[in-house]
Design an enzyme around this catalytic site. Structure first.
Site, PDB file in Angstrom:
ATOM      1  N   SER A   1       0.824  -1.203   0.000  1.00 17.13           N
ATOM      2  CA  SER A   1       0.000   0.000   0.000  1.00 17.13           C
ATOM      3  C   SER A   1       0.857   1.252   0.000  1.00 17.13           C
ATOM      4  O   SER A   1       2.051   1.211   0.297  1.00 17.13           O
ATOM      5  CB  SER A   1      -0.922   0.028   1.227  1.00 17.13           C
ATOM      6  OG  SER A   1      -1.832  -1.049   1.209  1.00 17.13           O
TER       7      SER A   1
ATOM      8  N   SER B   1      -3.324  -3.929  -3.246  1.00 18.63           N
ATOM      9  CA  SER B   1      -2.606  -2.735  -2.810  1.00 18.63           C
ATOM     10  C   SER B   1      -3.588  -1.600  -2.577  1.00 18.63           C
ATOM     11  O   SER B   1      -4.501  -1.385  -3.374  1.00 18.63           O
ATOM     12  CB  SER B   1      -1.577  -2.323  -3.866  1.00 18.63           C
ATOM     13  OG  SER B   1      -0.752  -1.285  -3.396  1.00 18.63           O
TER      14      SER B   1
ATOM     15  N   ASP C   1      -3.639   2.082  -2.686  1.00 17.64           N
ATOM     16  CA  ASP C   1      -2.919   3.282  -3.109  1.00 17.64           C
ATOM     17  C   ASP C   1      -3.907   4.447  -3.121  1.00 17.64           C
ATOM     18  O   ASP C   1      -4.698   4.605  -4.063  1.00 17.64           O
ATOM     19  CB  ASP C   1      -2.306   3.068  -4.488  1.00 17.64           C
ATOM     20  CG  ASP C   1      -1.397   1.847  -4.519  1.00 17.64           C
ATOM     21  OD1 ASP C   1      -0.284   1.927  -3.968  1.00 17.64           O
ATOM     22  OD2 ASP C   1      -1.809   0.816  -5.069  1.00 17.64           O
TER      23      ASP C   1
END
Length: 355
Positions: free
Chosen positions: A226, A264, A266
Site C-alpha cells: 500500500s 494494494s 494506493d
C-alpha cells in the site's frame, strides 16, 4: 541519506528549503514509534500531518482524495470529497490501529473544543506492516498517537523507518515515510507543492530508479502492499483542481516501479492552505472558534491554464518522496526474525551508476 545526496542534478525541479511537505508554510508533521520485543515484537507507530497551525477543526482547507487501487482504508474520504474540505488532522498508521487512531483524533478534538460541538470525521489512513510487526499484538496505543500529534512541527521531517513507516516494506527493502517538495512560479508568484508518502509496496524486480533497474533478479510473485500519499500546496486551487493533482501522484509512484498490485491500497489526499474556510456549525460565544485573518488568503483560484506546472511538481515530488523513503530507511529486524535491508547500505546503490 536522502536520494538527492547522490547528486542535486539527478532530479528536475527546485525543492523547498527542507525538501519536505513542511515547506508548505504552516504544515506540521509529527512521528511516534512503538518498538517492543516482549510480549509481542512490534515495529510500528503513527505519523500525523496538521494542515496548518490554527485550529484544524474550525478552519477547513480545500481538499480532495483519489484512489489508484482501493484495497485500503482512508477514513473521512466521503466527507472530504462531498464538501471539498478537510477539517481534521491526517493520521497514518498500520491496519490494526485504524480504530485507535480515529479515537485519538476524537480525544484531541474534545480536549481542544469541548463537548458542545459537532464531532469531526477523523482522517486516518493505513498500510499493513505485518511482515515486521506482530499484528496479533495490541494496536498502536492512543498515547502514541497523542505523542505524534503534540510533537508535530514545521521544519525538517524525519524519514524512513519512523512513525507510521516503522514497519513498512518497499520493493523488498526497508521502506516507510518519505517526503519531498517543489517550488514553482506563476506570473512572478512562487508556490510550493509538498508530498509525504507512507511507502509500503512493490517487489524487487519492479524497482526503478531514474529509469535504471538496480536489482538483477528473476521476476518473483508480485508483492501486494500500500501507499498513502498526502500532498499539500499553498497555491490557491479548488477542490476539483486538487482532485486532478492527487491523481497525478500515481505517476510519481509509477516512475519508481509501482503497478498498483491487486491487493494494494494506493490512496491519495491533496489539500491547499491557500484559503481557509470557517466550518459550521460553530459557537462564537465559547471563544474556541475565532474568525481567521482571511485578508492574508487569496479569494481567487488559479486557472487551469497554469496547472501544468503544479502537475509536474506533483509527479516529481512524489517520485522523490518514495526514493527518500527507500534511501532513508535503515535495516530493521522484526517479527519472526524477519529482516528488511536498508537500500542505501547495499551494493545495489553502486549499480545505479549515478555517482
Amino acid at each position: 541519506m536522502k536520494f538527492r545526496a547522490l547528486g542535486n542534478d539527478l532530479l528536475k525541479g527546485q525543492p523547498g528549503k527542507n525538501n519536505s511537505i513542511t515547506d508548505v508554510q504552516g504544515v506540521m508533521v509529527g512521528h511516534a514509534q512503538v518498538w517492543t520485543d516482549h510480549p509481542y515484537i512490534q515495529r510500528t507507530g503513527a505519523t500525523v500531518i496538521l494542515p496548518h497551525q490554527g485550529n484544524v477543526f474550525a478552519e477547513g482547507v480545500f481538499a480532495h482524495t483519489e484512489v489508484m487501487n482501493g484495497f485500503g482504508i482512508l477514513t473521512g474520504r466521503d466527507s472530504i470529497n462531498e464538501l471539498g474540505l478537510l477539517a481534521s488532522p491526517i493520521v497514518l498508521t498500520n491496519t490494526r490501529s485504524i480504530g485507535t487512531g480515529y479515537e485519538a483524533v476524537m480525544q484531541y478534538f474534545l480536549n481542544k473544543a469541548g463537548i458542545d460541538y459537532d464531532l469531526p470525521l477523523p482522517v486516518v489512513g493505513e498500510c499493513d506492516d505485518s511482515y515486521l510487526n506482530d499484528s496479533r499484538g495490541p494496536p498502536v496505543p492512543i498515547e502514541t498517537f497523542e505523542k505524534a500529534i503534540h510533537s508535530a512541527s514545521t521544519g525538517t521531517v524525519e524519514e524512513g523507518a519512523v512513525g507510521a513507516g516503522t514497519g513498512m516494506e518497499l520493493f523488498g527493502f526497508k521502506g516507510g515515510i518519505g517526503t519531498s517538495s517543489r517550488v514553482v512560479e506563476n506570473q512572478g508568484v512562487e508556490y510550493t507543492v509538498g508530498v509525504l508518502v507512507n511507502a509500503n509496496f512493490g517487489s524487487r524486480h519492479q524497482l526503478s530508479i531514474l529509469g535504471r533497474r538496480p536489482v538483477e533478479a528473476e521476476q518473483e510473485e508480485p508483492k501486494d502492499g500500500s501507499c498513502i500519499g498526502v500532498l499539500a500546496t499553498d497555491a490557491p486551487v479548488s477542490s476539483e483542481m486538487l482532485g486532478r493533482l492527487s491523481r497525478r501522484m500515481a505517476f510519481g509512484l509509477a516512475r519508481t516501479g509501482s503497478v498498483a498490485n491487486n491487493s494494494s491500497g494506493d490512496i491519495f489526499l491533496a489539500f491547499s492552505t491557500g484559503r481557509k474556510i470557517l466550518m459550521e456549525p460553530f459557537s462564537i460565544d465559547s471563544g474556541w472558534l475565532k474568525e481567521p485573518e482571511t485578508k492574508s488568503f487569496s479569494t481567487n483560484f488559479l486557472s487551469n491554464k497554469v496547472i501544468n506546472h503544479l502537475f509536474e511538481a506533483t509527479v516529481a515530488a512524489t517520485e522523490e518522496a518514495v526514493l527518500n523513503a527507500l534511501f532513508q530507511a535503515k535495516t530493521t529486524k522484526g517479527y519472526a526474525g524477519h529482516v528488511l535491508e536498508g537500500f542505501s547500505t547495499t551494493s545495489y546503490v553502486e549499480r545505479l551508476g549515478l555517482f
